[in-house]
Design an enzyme around this catalytic site. Sequence first.
Site, short mmCIF file in Angstrom:
data_model
loop_
_atom_site.label_atom_id
_atom_site.label_comp_id
_atom_site.label_asym_id
_atom_site.label_seq_id
_atom_site.Cartn_x
_atom_site.Cartn_y
_atom_site.Cartn_z
N ASP A 10 0.83 -1.13 -0.06
CA ASP A 10 -0.02 0.14 0.01
C ASP A 10 1.03 1.21 -0.04
OD1 ASP A 10 -2.34 1.57 0.37
OD2 ASP A 10 -1.74 1.57 2.54
N SER A 11 0.14 2.38 0.04
CA SER A 11 1.07 3.70 -0.21
C SER A 11 1.70 3.86 1.38
CB SER A 11 0.35 4.83 -0.62
OG SER A 11 -0.79 5.05 0.49
N CYS A 73 -4.66 -1.42 -1.81
CA CYS A 73 -4.52 -0.03 -2.13
C CYS A 73 -5.68 0.10 -3.23
CB CYS A 73 -3.11 0.83 -2.37
SG CYS A 73 -3.23 2.37 -2.75
N GLU A 152 -2.14 7.93 8.85
CA GLU A 152 -0.64 7.75 8.98
C GLU A 152 -0.15 8.41 10.19
OE1 GLU A 152 1.47 6.49 6.74
OE2 GLU A 152 -0.30 5.65 5.37
N CYS A 184 -10.89 3.25 0.21
CA CYS A 184 -9.59 3.38 0.39
C CYS A 184 -9.22 2.56 1.73
CB CYS A 184 -9.37 4.91 0.87
SG CYS A 184 -7.47 5.17 1.27
N HIS A 186 -7.22 2.88 4.01
CA HIS A 186 -6.83 3.51 5.31
C HIS A 186 -8.15 3.76 6.16
CE1 HIS A 186 -3.09 4.72 3.34
NE2 HIS A 186 -2.35 5.37 4.30
N1 DGL Z 1 -4.69 3.32 0.71
C1 DGL Z 1 -4.92 4.03 -0.35
C2 DGL Z 1 -6.27 3.50 -1.05
O1 DGL Z 1 -6.81 2.63 -0.66
C3 DGL Z 1 -4.51 5.41 -0.89
C4 DGL Z 1 -4.03 6.26 0.35
C5 DGL Z 1 -3.16 7.31 -0.40
O2 DGL Z 1 -1.84 7.26 -0.48
O3 DGL Z 1 -3.87 8.31 -0.89
O4 DGL Z 1 -6.65 4.16 -1.91
#
Ligand code: DGL
Length: 267
Positions: A10-11, A73, A152, A184, A186
């Site tokens: 993931d990011s 992600c 984060e 997302c 997150h």
């Molecule tokens: N967790 C990521 C997603 O599912 C992206 C978050 C990001 O880096 O902007 O889209």
Amino acid sequence: MNNKPIGIFDSGVGGLTVAKEVVRNLPNEEIIYFGDNGRNPYGVRTTEEIIYFCEQITRFLISHDVKAIIIACNTATIAALDELVEQFDVPIFGVVRPGVSAVIETTKNKRVGLIATESSVKSGSYQRLIKEKDGEIEVFGQACPLLVNIAEECLYETRISYEASKYYLEDLINKGIDTLVLGCTHFPLHRKNIEEVVGERINIVDPAFKTVEGLCEFLEKNNMKRESGIEVHHKIYVSGKTEKFKNLADDVLNGDYNVEKINIEEY
Ligand code: DGL
């Protein structure tokens, strides 16, 4: 049997919510996780940049001899899944199609809210894939970039998370949705606050469950599961700072993990 690890990336910390489901459903499997926290958020990046990052990460995971990869992600799945599948031999799974299937199964009034990154909402991918399956479903998208940063920063259990969720969700609630997809990875970290804001009437869809269901079926069908009874050591790597990441990984995956920083540009 296949005792090689599963790569998940993931990011940043978001993909840990998917890793958690893998650990819960496949306790014998070993995970190599990569969080690109030195270069996130991905949600404001161009498709070309995201593809470039994902190619590096895939090469890194393959160097660890993974048997399959989950792009944990949504933003990266939308930008890079097709490209990666074409380029690399290892089986690669995204989170968007599983999320779409879960939405179709969940909505009754066919009014669905999508919260995601700016690039995911703008891409129209969720909206298009949902419409392809059921043309009557209306999808209302809302980008929630702050929810990525708050996660984060490890602040997902605070008032800040609640207030940001409320700020972003109010309009969607007023659209009469009966289903809200956490588009997302997150966002499941904010789940308690999101639930408090939307109330019991709105069903929350986390694509992680269906994603891992698909992975289980795939491993089963191809006889690729890891043997039981041998020790499991998950490995976590990042491209940025390790301290907050470790706190969060320990919290989400319920353990004491060593988080190692690597130079992803070498891959
Ligand atoms: N967790 C990521 C997603 O599912 C992206 C978050 C990001 O880096 O902007 O889209």
